[in-house]
Enzyme design. Structure first.
Site, mmCIF file in Angstrom:
data_model
loop_
_atom_site.group_PDB
_atom_site.id
_atom_site.type_symbol
_atom_site.label_atom_id
_atom_site.label_comp_id
_atom_site.label_asym_id
_atom_site.label_seq_id
_atom_site.Cartn_x
_atom_site.Cartn_y
_atom_site.Cartn_z
ATOM 1 N N ARG A 121 0.860 -1.274 -0.133
ATOM 2 C CA ARG A 121 0.015 0.038 0.108
ATOM 3 C C ARG A 121 0.719 1.343 -0.025
ATOM 4 N NH1 ARG A 121 -2.835 -3.039 3.761
ATOM 5 N NH2 ARG A 121 -4.609 -4.157 2.820
ATOM 6 N N LYS A 143 2.807 11.541 -10.801
ATOM 7 C CA LYS A 143 2.127 10.578 -11.747
ATOM 8 C C LYS A 143 2.872 9.275 -11.981
ATOM 9 C CE LYS A 143 -0.989 13.572 -14.589
ATOM 10 N NZ LYS A 143 -1.084 13.889 -15.923
ATOM 11 N N GLU A 190 10.309 19.447 -24.275
ATOM 12 C CA GLU A 190 9.628 19.715 -23.262
ATOM 13 C C GLU A 190 9.869 21.051 -22.269
ATOM 14 O OE1 GLU A 190 6.941 17.903 -22.696
ATOM 15 O OE2 GLU A 190 7.384 15.981 -23.742
ATOM 16 N N LYS A 232 7.132 23.462 -13.949
ATOM 17 C CA LYS A 232 6.149 22.205 -13.376
ATOM 18 C C LYS A 232 5.848 22.231 -12.189
ATOM 19 C CE LYS A 232 4.894 17.489 -13.996
ATOM 20 N NZ LYS A 232 4.797 16.438 -14.957
ATOM 21 N N GLU A 242 -4.680 17.359 -11.521
ATOM 22 C CA GLU A 242 -5.193 17.598 -13.200
ATOM 23 C C GLU A 242 -6.720 17.810 -12.895
ATOM 24 O OE1 GLU A 242 -2.896 15.568 -16.172
ATOM 25 O OE2 GLU A 242 -4.183 16.197 -17.687
ATOM 26 N N ARG A 246 -3.159 21.823 -14.591
ATOM 27 C CA ARG A 246 -2.335 20.963 -14.823
ATOM 28 C C ARG A 246 -2.522 20.465 -16.355
ATOM 29 N NH1 ARG A 246 0.443 16.031 -10.964
ATOM 30 N NH2 ARG A 246 1.780 15.470 -12.786
ATOM 31 N N ASN A 250 0.037 19.708 -21.276
ATOM 32 C CA ASN A 250 -0.325 18.883 -22.459
ATOM 33 C C ASN A 250 -0.230 19.792 -23.877
ATOM 34 O OD1 ASN A 250 -1.004 16.252 -21.303
ATOM 35 N ND2 ASN A 250 -2.855 16.773 -20.549
ATOM 36 N N HIS A 253 0.455 18.038 -27.101
ATOM 37 C CA HIS A 253 0.729 16.631 -26.908
ATOM 38 C C HIS A 253 -0.741 16.040 -27.640
ATOM 39 C CE1 HIS A 253 3.925 17.469 -24.256
ATOM 40 N NE2 HIS A 253 3.768 15.935 -23.692
ATOM 41 N N HIS A 257 0.715 12.987 -30.005
ATOM 42 C CA HIS A 257 0.194 11.600 -30.081
ATOM 43 C C HIS A 257 -0.681 11.004 -31.086
ATOM 44 C CE1 HIS A 257 -0.657 12.466 -25.227
ATOM 45 N NE2 HIS A 257 0.607 11.884 -25.716
ATOM 46 N N HIS A 269 8.718 10.857 -28.950
ATOM 47 C CA HIS A 269 7.827 11.837 -28.281
ATOM 48 C C HIS A 269 8.222 13.037 -28.555
ATOM 49 C CE1 HIS A 269 4.643 12.863 -25.559
ATOM 50 N NE2 HIS A 269 5.683 13.542 -25.038
HETATM 51 N N1 LIG Z 1 5.113 10.620 -14.897
HETATM 52 C C1 LIG Z 1 5.062 11.628 -15.650
HETATM 53 O O1 LIG Z 1 4.677 12.689 -15.191
HETATM 54 C C2 LIG Z 1 5.464 11.587 -17.122
HETATM 55 C C3 LIG Z 1 5.732 12.735 -17.791
HETATM 56 C C4 LIG Z 1 5.991 12.455 -19.160
HETATM 57 C C5 LIG Z 1 6.533 11.332 -19.680
HETATM 58 N N2 LIG Z 1 6.402 10.077 -18.927
HETATM 59 C C6 LIG Z 1 6.741 8.866 -19.431
HETATM 60 O O2 LIG Z 1 8.134 8.843 -19.476
HETATM 61 C C7 LIG Z 1 8.404 8.077 -20.391
HETATM 62 C C8 LIG Z 1 9.504 8.377 -21.342
HETATM 63 O O3 LIG Z 1 10.611 8.877 -20.807
HETATM 64 P P1 LIG Z 1 11.867 9.140 -21.175
HETATM 65 O O4 LIG Z 1 11.804 10.025 -22.372
HETATM 66 O O5 LIG Z 1 12.686 9.796 -20.057
HETATM 67 O O6 LIG Z 1 12.729 7.955 -21.799
HETATM 68 P P2 LIG Z 1 13.063 6.650 -21.508
HETATM 69 O O7 LIG Z 1 13.023 6.320 -20.316
HETATM 70 O O8 LIG Z 1 12.413 5.711 -22.508
HETATM 71 O O9 LIG Z 1 14.626 6.714 -21.823
HETATM 72 C C9 LIG Z 1 14.939 6.971 -23.358
HETATM 73 C C10 LIG Z 1 16.529 6.241 -23.543
HETATM 74 O O10 LIG Z 1 17.398 6.754 -22.974
HETATM 75 C C11 LIG Z 1 18.111 5.704 -22.198
HETATM 76 N N3 LIG Z 1 18.708 6.563 -21.224
HETATM 77 C C12 LIG Z 1 18.183 7.033 -19.984
HETATM 78 N N4 LIG Z 1 19.076 7.830 -19.262
HETATM 79 C C13 LIG Z 1 20.283 7.808 -19.763
HETATM 80 C C14 LIG Z 1 21.567 8.348 -19.605
HETATM 81 N N5 LIG Z 1 21.813 9.209 -18.557
HETATM 82 N N6 LIG Z 1 22.590 7.834 -20.552
HETATM 83 C C15 LIG Z 1 22.522 6.897 -21.483
HETATM 84 N N7 LIG Z 1 21.094 6.420 -21.817
HETATM 85 C C16 LIG Z 1 19.973 6.973 -21.121
HETATM 86 C C17 LIG Z 1 17.171 4.894 -21.826
HETATM 87 O O11 LIG Z 1 17.993 3.545 -21.491
HETATM 88 C C18 LIG Z 1 16.446 4.589 -23.268
HETATM 89 O O12 LIG Z 1 16.951 4.120 -24.093
HETATM 90 C C19 LIG Z 1 7.177 7.570 -21.098
HETATM 91 O O13 LIG Z 1 6.763 6.488 -20.579
HETATM 92 C C20 LIG Z 1 6.118 8.578 -20.576
HETATM 93 O O14 LIG Z 1 4.982 8.141 -20.641
HETATM 94 C C21 LIG Z 1 5.848 10.288 -17.576
#
Ligand SMILES: NC(=O)c1ccc[n+]([C@@H]2O[C@H](COP(=O)([O-])OP(=O)(O)OC[C@H]3O[C@@H](n4cnc5c(N)ncnc54)[C@H](O)[C@@H]3O)[C@@H](O)[C@H]2O)c1
Length: 370
Positions: A121, A143, A190, A232, A242, A246, A250, A253, A257, A269
């Site tokens: 939990r 999130k 971003e 943020k 949200e 918040r 987007n 976005h 998408h 993305h």
């Molecule tokens: N929770 C939230 O508020 C929120 C907001 C935006 C996006 N997201 C989520 O985030 C995800 C995308 O995350 P992302 O863009 O960080 O990409 P990711 O986690 O897919 O990482 C991208 C690539 O970079 C590599 N990598 C990461 N850090 C590295 C480093 N320092 N050196 C070398 N390689 C590295 C990873 O192995 C991967 O191949 C999506 O699933 C999306 O839904 C969540």
């Protein structure tokens, strides 16, 4: 070191931003939790380069740290991987109060966050983001989620999740030195988005420092992270779940998408967001919310940051419109869009006529397309 404080009704926490901070992460974490068992959920690519540094600093601070490696792929941000992580945590005898650390990008952060939110939990979560996107966006605001594979094989992104605020966020900009340039630029999109929503001065900063930013000059990058993360923070503090403001995050976005649903475009993305920011700006001009000069300054900034401002190939506008309507941001049948208002402000609009949306898609299509 810079510290941002996030005041959340659920849990207030600090975001520390400091180059080479991984070396003393254990000492920083021991200030908020007594040394005990902890699980490090770590991106496999990041483990090679940064994992051991974090593990050593945790051990030096007296933590009994266990590790679980994750290959960062959307298909692994799943209930199956969550199940394996729960099992690893049980094997390692983690208990209520034990810490989960997430070292990696948004994939690892979302997955480990979801597991931390649900294991017994809820156990404390520390984000150590290593992509620019995760530093300024995904690690902040609580999130968490995993994707869900439907019986027909379709992947529904972020279907199963929870709001779970971290206990701490530790950002070491130096970890970005190993991130590939394309992923890094995705994070820059971003940052531009945040600036367009809330900070015209940050747009100027991005423009003036574009060369240093692209060259990953860590002093400049640290300032960029501080300013972008602060946007943020301010938004999620005012609207944690949200209910309203918040949603401004987007911006771009709904277009992004739709673009990403065309897998053969091979677009990341952040790149899709960049094109989405341009499309939204075109609509703002059509609606009198922005002037041409402001829109062009956004386009020029994205180009200067080596981000795309048009689709790589022509896609039928009707197909793009259709994909947009499948996006979840449709309130009672009307397409809800976030539109920039001048520079440094944005608003939610749900009455944009179809023709204007079509024109926006036209404007981000390759020249002479459609
Ligand atoms: N929770 C939230 O508020 C929120 C907001 C935006 C996006 N997201 C989520 O985030 C995800 C995308 O995350 P992302 O863009 O960080 O990409 P990711 O986690 O897919 O990482 C991208 C690539 O970079 C590599 N990598 C990461 N850090 C590295 C480093 N320092 N050196 C070398 N390689 C590295 C990873 O192995 C991967 O191949 C999506 O699933 C999306 O839904 C969540």
């Amino acid at each position: 070191m810079a510290t941002l404080r996030v005041n959340s009704p659920a849990n207030s926490y600090s975001i520390h931003i400091e180059c080479k901070m991984l070396l003393r992460a254990g000492a920083l974490i021991s200030q908020i939790a007594k040394p005990q068992r902890a699980m490090l959920a770590v991106d496999r690519n990041v483990y090679q380069t940064h994992g051991q540094i974090l593990i050593n600093s945790m051990r030096d601070a007296g933590f009994d740290i266990h590790t679980f490696e994750i290959e960062a792929a959307e298909t692994n941000k799943s209930l199956d991987t969550a199940r394996s992580l729960y099992a690893a945590m049980l094997d390692s005898k983690l208990e209520r109060g034990s810490i989960v650390l997430a070292l990696g990008g948004g994939i690892v952060g979302d997955l480990a966050g979801f597991v931390a939110a649900t294991f017994m939990r809820g156990v404390p979560l520390v984000h150590v983001p290593t992509t620019l996107l995760a530093m300024v966006d995904a690690s902040i605001g609580g999130k968490t989620a995993v994707n869900f594979t439907k019986p027909d094989g379709g992947l529904v992104k972020n279907l199963v999740g929870a709001f779970w605020q971290p206990a701490h966020v530790l950002i070491d900009p130096a970890t970005l030195l190993t991130l590939n340039d394309r992923q890094y630029r995705c994070g820059l999109a971003e940052c531009v988005k945040h600036a367009m929503i809330a900070d015209a001065g940050l747009l100027e900063f991005l423009s003036e420092n574009r060369r240093a930013i692209l060259a990953k000059d860590l002093g400049v990058v640290q300032t960029l992270i501080e300013r972008s993360a602060a946007i943020k923070v301010a938004i999620v503090e005012r609207d944690e779940h949200e209910q309203g403001e918040r949603a401004l995050l987007n911006l771009g976005h709904t277009f992004a998408h739709a673009i990403e649903s065309f897998a053969d475009l091979d677009i990341h993305h952040g790149e899709a967001v960049s094109i989405g920011l341009v499309a939204a700006s075109h609509i703002s001009v059509a609606r009198g919310l922005m002037n041409n000069i402001q829109r062009d300054s956004v386009i020029n900034l994205l180009i200067a940051l080596d981000l795309p401002t048009r689709l790589p190939r022509a896609v039928p506008i009707a197909a793009l419109l259709q994909a947009m309507r499948h996006d979840k941001k449709i309130a009672s049948g009307r397409l809800r869009l976030i539109l920039p208002v001048g520079l440094g402000s944005a608003r939610i609009v749900d009455d944009v006529p179809n023709e204007i949306i079509e024109q926006a898609w036209q404007s981000v299509s390759p020249p002479h397309a459609n």
